[in-house]
Design a protein around this motif. Structure first.
Motif, short mmCIF file in Angstrom:
data_model
loop_
_atom_site.label_atom_id
_atom_site.label_comp_id
_atom_site.label_asym_id
_atom_site.label_seq_id
_atom_site.Cartn_x
_atom_site.Cartn_y
_atom_site.Cartn_z
N LYS A 49 -2.54 -2.09 15.41
CA LYS A 49 -3.53 -2.67 14.49
C LYS A 49 -3.80 -1.76 13.30
N GLU A 50 -3.90 -0.45 13.55
CA GLU A 50 -4.12 0.49 12.45
C GLU A 50 -2.93 0.53 11.50
N VAL A 51 -1.73 0.50 12.05
CA VAL A 51 -0.53 0.51 11.20
C VAL A 51 -0.46 -0.76 10.37
N ASP A 52 -0.75 -1.92 11.00
CA ASP A 52 -0.74 -3.19 10.26
C ASP A 52 -1.75 -3.17 9.12
N THR A 58 -1.77 -1.03 1.70
CA THR A 58 -0.78 -0.48 0.78
C THR A 58 -0.17 -1.57 -0.08
N ASN A 59 0.06 -2.73 0.51
CA ASN A 59 0.65 -3.82 -0.25
C ASN A 59 -0.30 -4.36 -1.32
N TYR A 64 2.30 3.77 -8.18
CA TYR A 64 2.72 4.40 -9.42
C TYR A 64 3.95 5.26 -9.17
N THR A 65 4.79 5.34 -10.18
CA THR A 65 5.93 6.24 -10.08
C THR A 65 5.45 7.65 -10.40
#
Length: 75
Positions: A49-52, A58-59, A64-65
């Motif tokens: 759940k934390e990773v999801d 993040t999405n 930024y590059t």
């Protein structure tokens, strides 16, 4: 409680495995007690759940590059 004789090497090894001022008998009990399998697998399990949530967050965020960050912060 029974008394056992051990070599100096074994005695020092037991002392090195103590947690704080734990008694020697408690140390032996902790070290020799069989560990439940559920605890062993849980220690290496990933919290899905934390990773999801991290992936979703993040999405949504703009990325930024390295060149954009250098220009933005003047590095």
């Amino acid at each position: 409680m029974q008394t056992i004789e051990v070599s100096d090497t074994i005695y020092n090894e037991i002392l090195s495995r103590r947690k704080g001022k734990e008694s020697i008998s408690k140390t032996l009990e902790r070290e020799l007690k069989p560990k439940p399998k559920a605890v062993a697998t849980c220690g290496t399990a990933v919290n899905v759940k934390e990773v999801d949530e991290m992936v979703r967050r993040t999405n949504r965020e703009k990325t930024y590059t390295s060149e954009e960050l250098r220009a933005k912060y003047g590095i």
